[in-house]
Enzyme design. Sequence first.
Site, short mmCIF file in Angstrom:
data_model
loop_
_atom_site.label_atom_id
_atom_site.label_comp_id
_atom_site.label_asym_id
_atom_site.label_seq_id
_atom_site.Cartn_x
_atom_site.Cartn_y
_atom_site.Cartn_z
N GLY A 1 0.69 -1.11 0.07
CA GLY A 1 -0.11 0.01 0.08
C GLY A 1 0.91 1.17 -0.06
N CYS B 1 1.95 3.18 2.59
CA CYS B 1 3.00 3.29 3.59
C CYS B 1 4.56 2.53 3.09
CB CYS B 1 2.70 2.34 4.84
SG CYS B 1 3.97 1.92 5.99
N HIS C 1 21.87 3.48 32.43
CA HIS C 1 22.47 4.72 32.25
C HIS C 1 23.64 4.48 31.36
CE1 HIS C 1 24.51 8.59 32.89
NE2 HIS C 1 25.74 7.92 33.30
#
Length: 462
Positions: free
Chosen positions: A40, A42, A441
């Site tokens: 499609g 997209c 972190h």
Amino acid sequence: MANYDVIIIGSGPGGYVCAIRCAQLGLKVACVEGRETLGGTCLNVGCIPSKALLHASHMLHEAEHNFAAMGLKGKTPSVDWKQMMAYKEDTIGQNTKGIEFLFKKNKIDWIKGWAAVPAAGQVKVGDEVHTAKNIIIASGSEPASLPGVEVDEKVVVTSTGALELGKVPKKMVVIGAGVIGLELGSVYSRLGSEVTVIEYLDAITPGMDGEIQKTFQRILKKQGLTFVMGAAVQKTDATKTKAKVTYKLRKDDSEHVLDADVVLLATGRKPYTDGLGLDALGIEMSPRGQINVGADWQTNVKGIYAIGDCIDGPMLAHKAEDEGMAVAEQVAGKHGHVNYGVIPGVIYTHPEVANVGETEQSLKDQGRAYKVGKFSFMGNGRAKANFAADGFVKILADKDTDRILGAHIIGPAAGDLIHEICVAMEFGASAEDLALTCHAHPTYSEAVREAALACGDGPIHS
Ligand code: NAI
């Protein structure tokens, strides 16, 4: 001619995902697609090719702006447009072929051609009529037109033409500061075009958090985009190679003209249902041309369903995918469901912009008491190291219960970070639940945790 349990019309993210889920649930499935490749809008002329160009142009921007500061010296790359287009085409090919592979693997028949629905239970493609217990329409959307603006897909283009220009234009005028205008405007600005965005409203990206709108516009201006706000485009006059764009400022009705090599019309999309014969079937439509459906995505005609851009709701690939999976479960006798309150939206510029759930405005409109936890990427070590500290995370939580109601992020990898909040919202989490979750972190995700901490006793790094 075959007798199917389900025939799906359209193979975009709504249709192909629905087909795969139907097959996984043991149903005999076919998918009708008239394009030469599956996937499609997209995969062929939307999300995927635009992301290839956003990635390539971002790499160039990094080389031009940040490499020297990181100690990376040498000639800045120049643009080989032909090769960039080839890279984009290759990206499309890999993705569309991937869907073809998945269809074969799941034994889904691809009926090639454009479908019509002569009656419930029948799908006509060419001269053949196929029968099915259930028909699912996933026919998508097409660019909306604007009076006075004639699209030729060469000089005056929609997103489709903007993805296959012959060369990088010197001057580009973008009509509409929405998702398409800003993504593709960014691409061409980074590649060297002088980009002017004309927007009817006084803020870019309508409906978004107000602070995000302002920050986003400031960053885009710094990147070189020019904005004309509060301006209604009247018409374009194009030759084979150039165009003039006439607009009127809303504040004083004064008329102005801009010259452009390419004009991108990006003022929204509309449902695409041409040729399906829905009128003759008596299928109820909304005044905006959307197919009306009930909670199970069934239309007023039994056995005919619709999902994705051709029904109500945000025109987003992932919303269509979710509906595709849910409607597959419905027709298989299960209980498919979509939580429309937790559908993220992402703009893939740099920095990215992402949002989910309520905005401050929508909460004010509901009269709901809320608190705001905000954290700037300036306080995030990873973002600073990567020259990506522009932006912030904002979490909105219920004032009394601390339950997360929405989030708005502008910053590095915002489109990925938002999903932590989506999951939290699906589980009914409080801001404190997020704040108490250990985040590695150094990651950008620490900024999300800090925004959650800001809903309580306060963030650490600000
Ligand atoms: P949009 O609805 O996002 O933005 C259209 C903009 O055009 C609005 O700001 C509107 O105020 C403005 N406008 C309308 N008429 C105008 C006029 N006469 N003069 C000046 N400005 C005018 O539409 P867009 O960007 O075309 O996108 C279409 C759809 O595709 C959207 O639903 C969008 O969500 C979807 N999409 C999503 C992407 C993503 O999720 N990253 C990427 C591309 C498209």
